[in-house]
Design a protein around this motif. Structure first.
Motif, PDB file in Angstrom:
ATOM      1  N   LYS A 121      13.174   1.698  12.107  1.00  0.00           N
ATOM      2  CA  LYS A 121      13.941   3.001  11.354  1.00  0.00           C
ATOM      3  C   LYS A 121      13.977   2.625   9.983  1.00  0.00           C
ATOM      4  O   LYS A 121      13.923   1.538   9.496  1.00  0.00           O
ATOM      5  N   GLY A 122      13.430   3.597   9.080  1.00  0.00           N
ATOM      6  CA  GLY A 122      13.310   3.884   7.935  1.00  0.00           C
ATOM      7  C   GLY A 122      11.980   3.497   7.402  1.00  0.00           C
ATOM      8  O   GLY A 122      11.698   3.726   5.978  1.00  0.00           O
ATOM      9  N   VAL A 123      11.233   3.002   8.174  1.00  0.00           N
ATOM     10  CA  VAL A 123       9.843   2.507   7.561  1.00  0.00           C
ATOM     11  C   VAL A 123       9.077   3.655   7.266  1.00  0.00           C
ATOM     12  O   VAL A 123       8.298   3.737   6.364  1.00  0.00           O
ATOM     13  N   ALA A 124       8.956   4.391   8.226  1.00  0.00           N
ATOM     14  CA  ALA A 124       8.202   5.999   8.013  1.00  0.00           C
ATOM     15  C   ALA A 124       8.563   6.546   6.849  1.00  0.00           C
ATOM     16  O   ALA A 124       7.569   6.765   6.096  1.00  0.00           O
ATOM     17  N   GLU A 125       9.677   6.564   6.323  1.00  0.00           N
ATOM     18  CA  GLU A 125      10.089   7.286   5.171  1.00  0.00           C
ATOM     19  C   GLU A 125       9.807   6.456   3.986  1.00  0.00           C
ATOM     20  O   GLU A 125       9.322   7.227   2.981  1.00  0.00           O
ATOM     21  N   GLU A 126       9.603   4.971   3.992  1.00  0.00           N
ATOM     22  CA  GLU A 126       9.191   4.181   3.032  1.00  0.00           C
ATOM     23  C   GLU A 126       7.689   4.517   2.621  1.00  0.00           C
ATOM     24  O   GLU A 126       7.274   4.484   1.598  1.00  0.00           O
ATOM     25  N   ALA A 127       6.855   4.660   3.986  1.00  0.00           N
ATOM     26  CA  ALA A 127       5.592   4.859   3.936  1.00  0.00           C
ATOM     27  C   ALA A 127       5.190   6.161   3.350  1.00  0.00           C
ATOM     28  O   ALA A 127       4.171   6.411   2.511  1.00  0.00           O
ATOM     29  N   ALA A 128       6.098   7.266   3.473  1.00  0.00           N
ATOM     30  CA  ALA A 128       5.680   8.324   3.217  1.00  0.00           C
ATOM     31  C   ALA A 128       5.957   8.760   1.624  1.00  0.00           C
ATOM     32  O   ALA A 128       5.090   9.128   1.021  1.00  0.00           O
ATOM     33  N   ASN A 129       6.945   7.953   1.143  1.00  0.00           N
ATOM     34  CA  ASN A 129       7.066   7.906  -0.373  1.00  0.00           C
ATOM     35  C   ASN A 129       5.965   7.222  -1.025  1.00  0.00           C
ATOM     36  O   ASN A 129       5.544   7.947  -2.126  1.00  0.00           O
ATOM     37  N   ARG A 130       5.355   5.991  -0.338  1.00  0.00           N
ATOM     38  CA  ARG A 130       4.231   5.327  -1.072  1.00  0.00           C
ATOM     39  C   ARG A 130       3.013   6.450  -0.793  1.00  0.00           C
ATOM     40  O   ARG A 130       2.222   6.447  -1.770  1.00  0.00           O
ATOM     41  N   LEU A 131       2.665   7.015   0.218  1.00  0.00           N
ATOM     42  CA  LEU A 131       1.701   7.917   0.347  1.00  0.00           C
ATOM     43  C   LEU A 131       1.674   8.945  -0.698  1.00  0.00           C
ATOM     44  O   LEU A 131       0.557   9.335  -1.448  1.00  0.00           O
ATOM     45  N   CYS A 132       2.785   9.653  -0.748  1.00  0.00           N
ATOM     46  CA  CYS A 132       2.768  10.696  -1.647  1.00  0.00           C
ATOM     47  C   CYS A 132       2.642  10.392  -3.209  1.00  0.00           C
ATOM     48  O   CYS A 132       2.292  10.998  -4.124  1.00  0.00           O
TER      49      CYS A 132
END
Length: 455
Positions: A121-132
């Motif tokens: 939980k929360g990892v995908a959101e952090e990864a999304a921020n990094r990718l963007c």
């Protein structure tokens, strides 16, 4: 979904495949695979590394999930070594951690949207921020964790489809992610679905990647083991040993006995030579540096088996401007035919003449043998411009791996004319055997000591 096997043909824009462990691995450059994935058709993508192969051997459902994927991409040094054991070469390592950002950069350029599904939980959101941040213009239209968020397939699929995503990245680890995709990919409206292992954890900073230098020499698994020894010991210590044993058995079952024995002999001799000759190699390197400016090693593109180019390693025996001066010296060749060789080549250093006299300059090709680009015995690897000038019959010498030594080398080397060399190489290609190889290895020592034709 595409039927499995449609990527076998070498049509324009379609990656070739390479068979390994019953799976058709994509054998192409990353850019070409990205182009294929974004062609508007539906693609389910998986990756195969040593760990995956171990799981596949004992999990029939996972093996089926890989076998029915539209593309399976090669991941890691283990798969590369396994391919080489069967006499095949992979064009590129397409591990998910490096390949997926390549895909997403092109997706951003085309205005395609992405959904991240998996990890805690929360990892995908952090990864999304990094990718963007890393990929300007990338549109990530949704995220969902791989635990509670994956508990109900219908709810997960409904959420993903509602986002309108064109690409779905699934990061649940193996075999779970590939089993989920094999079961549900046909229900997703996205055209591209990938199972990417720990990618989201890497992007979110939850797991630290190895430094670039470590990744470049393909030792990232050692870094992972050092970072998480308790969790990764089974996978990388026991698992890697098990995988290599499995790869050897697979190679025996898919190649003829002579080819396997020849490769085993190459590895045994070159590996042993590298250990035994290390002090000599260091002394030679020091002597080269003391005599003239420039690098110790000389690399040059040569043509290998089936016309595939590779970088050949030698100790530098010439001055730094040797390649620039080659064209002006072609007329002084002491050898008939298309292969240039000059007995009194002014480009050769004093140390270089000694190295060439006893063939010591060729010893770094031990690395080419270990890499599977060369063999201990075989025709000498030619330059691309020499191959382009070959008569048709001479191309037959490219049917086998080039060698460190061979019939030509033990029969006089540069004193042998081009036409006679071709006759010798074609004869070897048509009649090679383990007994012949062992005989030529024994004769090589005599040829090196005599120095005949070495200049």
């Amino acid at each position: 979904m595409h039927a499995r096997g449609t990527l076998r043909q070498n049509t324009a824009g379609t990656p070739e495949t390479l068979p390994l462990f019953g799976i058709d691995l994509v054998n192409a450059r990353g850019e070409d695979v990205v182009e294929q994935l974004l062609d508007g058709q539906r693609h389910r993508v998986a990756f195969l590394n040593a760990h995956c192969a171990n799981i596949m051997s004992r999990d029939a459902a996972y093996a089926e999930a890989l076998a029915t994927a539209d593309l399976v991409l090669p991941d890691g040094i283990g798969i590369e070594l396994a391919a080489r054991m069967t006499g095949q070469r992979l064009t590129e390592n397409l591990n998910g951690t490096d390949f997926t950002p390549l895909l997403l950069r092109e997706a951003a350029r085309r205005g395609l949207t992405v959904y991240l599904f998996g990890a805690a939980k929360g990892v995908a959101e952090e990864a999304a921020n990094r990718l963007c941040l890393d990929i300007p213009g990338l549109r990530i239209v949704g995220t969902r964790d791989g635990f509670e968020g994956a508990a109900n397939d219908d709810e997960a699929i409904e959420a993903i489809n509602a986002s309108g995503a064109d690409i779905v990245i699934v990061a649940m680890g193996v075999p779970r992610q590939d089993l989920w995709l094999a079961k549900n990919a046909h229900r997703l409206s996205a055209t591209v679905c990938l199972g990417v292992g720990a990618l989201l954890d890497f992007l979110a900073g939850r797991v630290e990647r190895a430094p670039e230098a470590v990744r470049r020499i393909k030792m990232e698994w050692v870094w992972r083991l050092a970072m998480e020894p308790r969790r990764m010991a089974g996978r990388y210590l026991i698992g890697n040993f098990t995988f290599m044993a499995r790869a050897a058995v697979h190679a025996l079952s898919t190649t003829d006995g002579d080819a396997f024995a020849k490769r085993a002999l190459d590895i045994l001799l070159s590996g042993g030579a590298l250990l035994l000759l290390s002090p000599l190699l260091l002394l030679v390197a020091l002597a080269i540096r003391l005599e003239s400016r420039g690098p110790v090693f000389f690399t040059q593109t040569r043509v290998g088996k089936d016309g595939v180019p590779f970088s050949l390693y030698k100790f530098r025996s010439m001055h730094m401007d040797a390649e620039a001066r080659r064209a002006a010296l072609l007329a002084t060749s002491d050898r008939d035919g298309v292969c240039f060789k000059s007995r009194h080549d002014p480009r050769v250093t004093r140390m270089g003449r000694l190295l060439r006299r006893y063939s010591i300059d060729e010893l770094p090709q031990i690395l080419n043998i270990l890499r599977g680009e060369m063999s201990v015995i075989g025709p000498r690897p030619a330059l691309p411009e020499e191959v382009s000038a070959y008569p048709q019959r001479a191309l037959g010498r490219l049917a086998v791996r080039p060698g460190l030594t061979g019939v030509w080398q033990v029969s006089g080397r540069a004193d042998i004319g081009f036409e006679k060399m071709i006759d010798m190489d074609l004869s070897y290609a048509n009649s090679r055997s383990m007994l012949l190889d062992l005989t030529l290895i024994a004769l090589t020592f005599r040829a090196v000591l005599s120095g005949r034709g070495a200049y």
